[in-house]
Design a protein around this motif. Sequence first.
Motif, PDB file in Angstrom:
ATOM      1  N   ALA A   8     -16.266   3.068 -22.697  1.00 48.39           N
ATOM      2  CA  ALA A   8     -15.142   2.200 -22.517  1.00 48.39           C
ATOM      3  C   ALA A   8     -14.885   2.939 -21.013  1.00 48.39           C
ATOM      4  O   ALA A   8     -14.793   3.146 -20.472  1.00 48.39           O
ATOM      5  CB  ALA A   8     -14.603   3.405 -23.530  1.00 48.39           C
ATOM      6  N   ASP A 193     -14.580   7.967 -18.227  1.00 46.12           N
ATOM      7  CA  ASP A 193     -14.674   7.034 -18.787  1.00 46.12           C
ATOM      8  C   ASP A 193     -12.655   6.413 -19.118  1.00 46.12           C
ATOM      9  O   ASP A 193     -12.067   7.784 -19.300  1.00 46.12           O
ATOM     10  CB  ASP A 193     -14.491   7.188 -20.287  1.00 46.12           C
ATOM     11  N   GLN A 195      -9.448   5.753 -19.964  1.00 47.13           N
ATOM     12  CA  GLN A 195      -8.848   5.905 -21.721  1.00 47.13           C
ATOM     13  C   GLN A 195      -7.450   5.226 -21.629  1.00 47.13           C
ATOM     14  O   GLN A 195      -6.855   4.668 -22.722  1.00 47.13           O
ATOM     15  CB  GLN A 195      -8.595   7.198 -22.024  1.00 47.13           C
ATOM     16  N   ARG A 196      -6.653   5.384 -20.743  1.00 48.32           N
ATOM     17  CA  ARG A 196      -5.473   4.351 -20.471  1.00 48.32           C
ATOM     18  C   ARG A 196      -5.111   4.225 -18.901  1.00 48.32           C
ATOM     19  O   ARG A 196      -4.863   4.888 -18.121  1.00 48.32           O
ATOM     20  CB  ARG A 196      -4.320   5.700 -20.712  1.00 48.32           C
ATOM     21  N   GLY A 272     -12.150   0.553 -26.474  1.00 48.53           N
ATOM     22  CA  GLY A 272     -11.719   1.934 -26.632  1.00 48.53           C
ATOM     23  C   GLY A 272     -10.270   2.181 -26.233  1.00 48.53           C
ATOM     24  O   GLY A 272      -9.626   2.982 -26.129  1.00 48.53           O
ATOM     25  N   VAL A 273     -10.391   1.362 -25.074  1.00 51.21           N
ATOM     26  CA  VAL A 273      -8.805   1.712 -23.856  1.00 51.21           C
ATOM     27  C   VAL A 273      -7.315   1.496 -24.530  1.00 51.21           C
ATOM     28  O   VAL A 273      -7.410  -0.133 -25.481  1.00 51.21           O
ATOM     29  CB  VAL A 273      -9.475   0.751 -22.911  1.00 51.21           C
ATOM     30  N   ARG A 274      -7.071   2.185 -24.017  1.00 45.77           N
ATOM     31  CA  ARG A 274      -5.564   1.514 -24.319  1.00 45.77           C
ATOM     32  C   ARG A 274      -4.354   0.945 -23.182  1.00 45.77           C
ATOM     33  O   ARG A 274      -4.740   1.556 -22.580  1.00 45.77           O
ATOM     34  CB  ARG A 274      -4.699   2.705 -25.344  1.00 45.77           C
ATOM     35  N   GLY A 294      -8.333   8.021 -16.453  1.00 44.18           N
ATOM     36  CA  GLY A 294      -9.790   8.607 -16.698  1.00 44.18           C
ATOM     37  C   GLY A 294     -10.125   9.919 -17.973  1.00 44.18           C
ATOM     38  O   GLY A 294      -9.390  10.964 -17.068  1.00 44.18           O
ATOM     39  N   SER A 295     -11.363   9.608 -18.088  1.00 41.27           N
ATOM     40  CA  SER A 295     -12.029  11.108 -18.534  1.00 41.27           C
ATOM     41  C   SER A 295     -12.703  12.420 -17.497  1.00 41.27           C
ATOM     42  O   SER A 295     -12.506  13.567 -17.750  1.00 41.27           O
ATOM     43  CB  SER A 295     -13.832  10.658 -19.399  1.00 41.27           C
TER      44      SER A 295
END
Length: 404
Positions: A8, A193, A195-196, A272-274, A294-295
């Motif tokens: 993602a 990764d 994420q948002r 999977g990203v928002r 990100g992670s």
Amino acid sequence: MDGTHGTAGKAQVSSGNGPDGGAGEGTGPNGGRATEGVAPRPPLTRGGPLRVGLIGYGLAGSVFHAPLVAATEGLRLHTVVTSRPERRREAQDAYPDLRAVAGADELFAAADELDLVVIASPNRTHVPLARTALEAGLSVVVDKPLAATAAEAREVSALADERGLLLSAFQNRRWDNDFRTVARLVHQGALGDVQRFESRFERWRPRPKGGWRESGDPAEIGGLLYDLGSHLVDQALTLFGPVTSVYAECDVRRPGAEADDDTFLALTHASGVRSHLWASATTAQLGPRFRVLGSAAGYVKYGLDPQEAALRAGRRPGDGPGWGVEPESAWGRIGAGASPLDDPGEVVPTEPGDYPAYYAAIERALRSGGPPPVTGAQAAAALAVLEAARRSATESRAVAPESP
């Protein structure tokens, strides 16, 4: 990059340092190469600069399209269409060699003198003018949004393919300095990764200006969802690929306003990203232009790309060094585990903005028969998200965008 859906937030965007100088250049909003779904076209082999007609000389035409076309090697601004005599005088003062006419009929009557038509007129005219241009044998660039619906965008794209002509939507914000920087960080994996993804075009304009952009008439395709939202959605799709769910809030906040002026979108990408996107004219305290989490780290950037302000002030690409460059004080920062109050993070140099790259890529595509920098299919994908957002805001629920 092969554009397949991998981890993602990593696999959707090409490097912002490619030959075209644009973040995401060569990749479509669904992670695939821009050549997907684009019919082969014969190259233009005529010698000399390609001749460009421009329909509309308001904000979009006079501030963005005319200066960028005129600054592009291999293109020549040939004809400008505007019904207002004062704007025709302004155009001829700025570009003494062009022809200024009052109506599009005059332009199409001399279609054999042109190679490309740029449509920068009010949104309601985009589709009929694009169809007329294609039927006259002319390739077309259409200012965003290309159409009111994804179905209309696909119909116009199909007509361009049938005629062997270029069709492109003008999404200059792919070449914003901050977006190019985000694209580089995502491509390099500097955030881990993703994420948002938070992206904002916020302004403080407590009183409506009026005009068709703020009209409540659905035929005008006004409001911020289709205006600034077109850019926000295009950027999110370019970075993170197709969307499976859309939730939106579209409000009319200002007294006397007719169209949405305070809009929020929450997109769930298949990767999977928002993405959380804001477009507002009622923001008394502006948020960051980007906050990407990100992670491994997050990136925060305030302020706007300087190119629009430069164009509005009369500067032109090529006037001198430093086009699209912002001062170090405006650079964003990357970090993890702290707030700006105790640890602002590491400064990240901002990539130069490069609006001229769009029309340079258009010129190459016309000469080579290759794909344009923004395709009709990409414009349709963004419009499908905007349509889902409008439905979501009306029904107060999450909506899946319609598939082509």
